[in-house]
Design a protein around this motif. Structure first.
Motif, PDB file in Angstrom:
ATOM      1  N   GLN A  11       7.857  32.612  67.970  1.00  0.00           N
ATOM      2  CA  GLN A  11       6.930  33.424  67.254  1.00  0.00           C
ATOM      3  C   GLN A  11       5.885  32.685  66.476  1.00  0.00           C
ATOM      4  O   GLN A  11       4.984  33.173  66.241  1.00  0.00           O
ATOM      5  CB  GLN A  11       7.945  34.394  66.244  1.00  0.00           C
ATOM      6  N   HIS A  12       6.087  31.354  66.096  1.00  0.00           N
ATOM      7  CA  HIS A  12       5.290  30.770  65.269  1.00  0.00           C
ATOM      8  C   HIS A  12       5.048  29.377  66.034  1.00  0.00           C
ATOM      9  O   HIS A  12       5.757  28.777  66.776  1.00  0.00           O
ATOM     10  CB  HIS A  12       5.921  30.542  64.118  1.00  0.00           C
ATOM     11  N   SER A  13       3.887  28.803  65.243  1.00  0.00           N
ATOM     12  CA  SER A  13       3.609  27.240  65.742  1.00  0.00           C
ATOM     13  C   SER A  13       4.301  26.495  64.768  1.00  0.00           C
ATOM     14  O   SER A  13       4.129  26.200  63.802  1.00  0.00           O
ATOM     15  CB  SER A  13       2.102  27.246  65.910  1.00  0.00           C
ATOM     16  N   ILE A  14       5.394  25.741  65.337  1.00  0.00           N
ATOM     17  CA  ILE A  14       6.201  24.855  64.514  1.00  0.00           C
ATOM     18  C   ILE A  14       5.659  23.438  64.758  1.00  0.00           C
ATOM     19  O   ILE A  14       5.507  23.115  65.808  1.00  0.00           O
ATOM     20  CB  ILE A  14       7.637  25.120  64.552  1.00  0.00           C
ATOM     21  N   ASP A  15       5.560  22.594  63.403  1.00  0.00           N
ATOM     22  CA  ASP A  15       5.186  21.255  63.769  1.00  0.00           C
ATOM     23  C   ASP A  15       6.316  20.237  63.335  1.00  0.00           C
ATOM     24  O   ASP A  15       6.380  19.051  64.055  1.00  0.00           O
ATOM     25  CB  ASP A  15       4.167  20.917  62.676  1.00  0.00           C
ATOM     26  N   CYS A  16       7.495  20.524  62.836  1.00  0.00           N
ATOM     27  CA  CYS A  16       8.641  19.825  62.685  1.00  0.00           C
ATOM     28  C   CYS A  16       9.884  20.760  62.523  1.00  0.00           C
ATOM     29  O   CYS A  16       9.705  21.740  61.880  1.00  0.00           O
ATOM     30  CB  CYS A  16       8.537  18.798  61.823  1.00  0.00           C
ATOM     31  N   ILE A  17      11.044  20.303  63.079  1.00  0.00           N
ATOM     32  CA  ILE A  17      12.196  21.330  62.931  1.00  0.00           C
ATOM     33  C   ILE A  17      13.299  20.307  62.277  1.00  0.00           C
ATOM     34  O   ILE A  17      13.481  19.014  62.678  1.00  0.00           O
ATOM     35  CB  ILE A  17      12.839  21.649  64.345  1.00  0.00           C
ATOM     36  N   VAL A  18      13.809  20.728  61.156  1.00  0.00           N
ATOM     37  CA  VAL A  18      15.038  20.246  60.564  1.00  0.00           C
ATOM     38  C   VAL A  18      16.237  20.850  60.866  1.00  0.00           C
ATOM     39  O   VAL A  18      16.267  22.084  60.435  1.00  0.00           O
ATOM     40  CB  VAL A  18      14.934  20.239  58.834  1.00  0.00           C
ATOM     41  N   LEU A  19      17.223  20.512  61.581  1.00  0.00           N
ATOM     42  CA  LEU A  19      18.163  21.152  62.401  1.00  0.00           C
ATOM     43  C   LEU A  19      19.645  20.623  61.864  1.00  0.00           C
ATOM     44  O   LEU A  19      19.946  19.292  62.398  1.00  0.00           O
ATOM     45  CB  LEU A  19      17.912  21.000  63.977  1.00  0.00           C
ATOM     46  N   ASP A  20      20.240  21.455  61.377  1.00  0.00           N
ATOM     47  CA  ASP A  20      21.737  21.069  61.179  1.00  0.00           C
ATOM     48  C   ASP A  20      22.584  21.311  62.453  1.00  0.00           C
ATOM     49  O   ASP A  20      22.311  21.988  63.332  1.00  0.00           O
ATOM     50  CB  ASP A  20      22.157  22.084  59.993  1.00  0.00           C
ATOM     51  N   ILE A  21      23.577  20.452  62.366  1.00  0.00           N
ATOM     52  CA  ILE A  21      24.311  20.388  63.635  1.00  0.00           C
ATOM     53  C   ILE A  21      25.665  21.485  63.619  1.00  0.00           C
ATOM     54  O   ILE A  21      25.613  22.053  64.433  1.00  0.00           O
ATOM     55  CB  ILE A  21      24.960  18.884  63.784  1.00  0.00           C
ATOM     56  N   MET A  22      26.370  21.323  62.705  1.00  0.00           N
ATOM     57  CA  MET A  22      27.271  22.179  62.629  1.00  0.00           C
ATOM     58  C   MET A  22      27.153  23.687  62.007  1.00  0.00           C
ATOM     59  O   MET A  22      26.779  23.927  60.661  1.00  0.00           O
ATOM     60  CB  MET A  22      28.629  22.007  61.409  1.00  0.00           C
ATOM     61  N   MET A  23      26.842  24.698  63.019  1.00  0.00           N
ATOM     62  CA  MET A  23      26.430  26.045  62.527  1.00  0.00           C
ATOM     63  C   MET A  23      27.148  27.003  63.587  1.00  0.00           C
ATOM     64  O   MET A  23      27.561  26.763  64.656  1.00  0.00           O
ATOM     65  CB  MET A  23      25.077  26.173  62.876  1.00  0.00           C
ATOM     66  N   PRO A  24      27.250  28.351  63.053  1.00  0.00           N
ATOM     67  CA  PRO A  24      27.970  29.264  64.030  1.00  0.00           C
ATOM     68  C   PRO A  24      26.994  29.637  64.988  1.00  0.00           C
ATOM     69  O   PRO A  24      25.894  29.667  65.103  1.00  0.00           O
ATOM     70  CB  PRO A  24      28.419  30.414  62.845  1.00  0.00           C
TER      71      PRO A  24
END
Length: 228
Positions: A46-59
């Motif tokens: 939906q959006h133009s994202i420039d960088c992603i901060v992504l947690d590993i442990m998620m449901p």
């Protein structure tokens, strides 16, 4: 027109999302938040994202699964977050296409600095001018990542395009599966034969469906090359 740099924070811990958001907004970033991988993938589309901060442990969809889905279509910089500090977790994340890795607990100022560095590196890399490559009636544009045969555009995933571009830059030269895997995946090529073979098959299927012509030749026992 987009003027503000946009960051996506993906973490099931609301307190962590809010903390990171405060620091990033102080840096004048636009910030989007997602509590799991499913929400993240929707926001990326939906959006133009420039960088992603992504947690590993998620449901629902964890960080590594989300990363793999992102890398099927996008080349956005990704910084992984995890409470795990073991080397194997870092190696796994980086081999799947992550650009950086931070272990919780972390310093938000350091995370902001790493985000800035990743965005700068990504921008510089993609601003390097490369000329179009022509092979018979196929034209490959490294800047727009578009491929045309005649006037017909053929769409490829990022990995498929990178393989095609690598072969095109080495026209008539045979590249082994290990060379292709190391260059495209930027990882140890152990057990890479099948992965490369599957991607080559998909590239051929797309090209042949549109043109009826095969451009990538298999050199048995050696590797692949692209020919006119």
């Amino acid at each position: 027109m987009k003027n503000q740099t946009s960051i996506l924070i993906v973490d099931d811990d609301e307190a962590i999302r809010k903390l990171i958001t405060i620091y990033l907004k102080n840096e004048a970033y636009e910030v989007h938040q997602a509590s799991n991988g499913v929400e993240a993938l929707k926001l990326i589309n939906q959006h133009s994202i420039d960088c992603i901060v992504l947690d590993i442990m998620m449901p629902e969809l964890d960080g590594l699964q989300t990363l793999m889905k992102i890398r099927e279509e996008k080349v956005i910089p990704v910084i992984l977050l995890s409470a795990k500090s073991e080397d194997l977790d870092k190696i796994t994340g980086l081999s799947l296409g992550a650009d950086d890795y931070m272990t919780k607990p972390f310093n938000p100022l350091e995370l902001a600095a790493r985000i800035k560095a990743q965005i700068r590196r990504h921008k510089v890399f993609h601003e390097v001018k490369e000329t179009n490559i022509s092979i018979c009636d196929m034209t490959i544009d490294p800047q727009t990542r578009l491929v045309k045969v005649g006037s017909q555009q053929i769409n490829f995933t990022p990995r498929e395009f990178d393989i095609l571009l690598l072969l095109a830059k080495n026209q008539e030269k045979v590249l082994s599966t290990e060379q292709i895997y190391t260059h495209v995946w930027k990882a140890d090529p152990y057990g890479s034969d099948n992965t490369v073979m599957v991607h080559i098959r998909k590239i051929r299927e797309k090209v042949e469906k549109e043109t009826g012509k095969r451009y990538i030749e298999t050199v048995w026992g050696v590797g692949y090359k692209i020919t006119c």
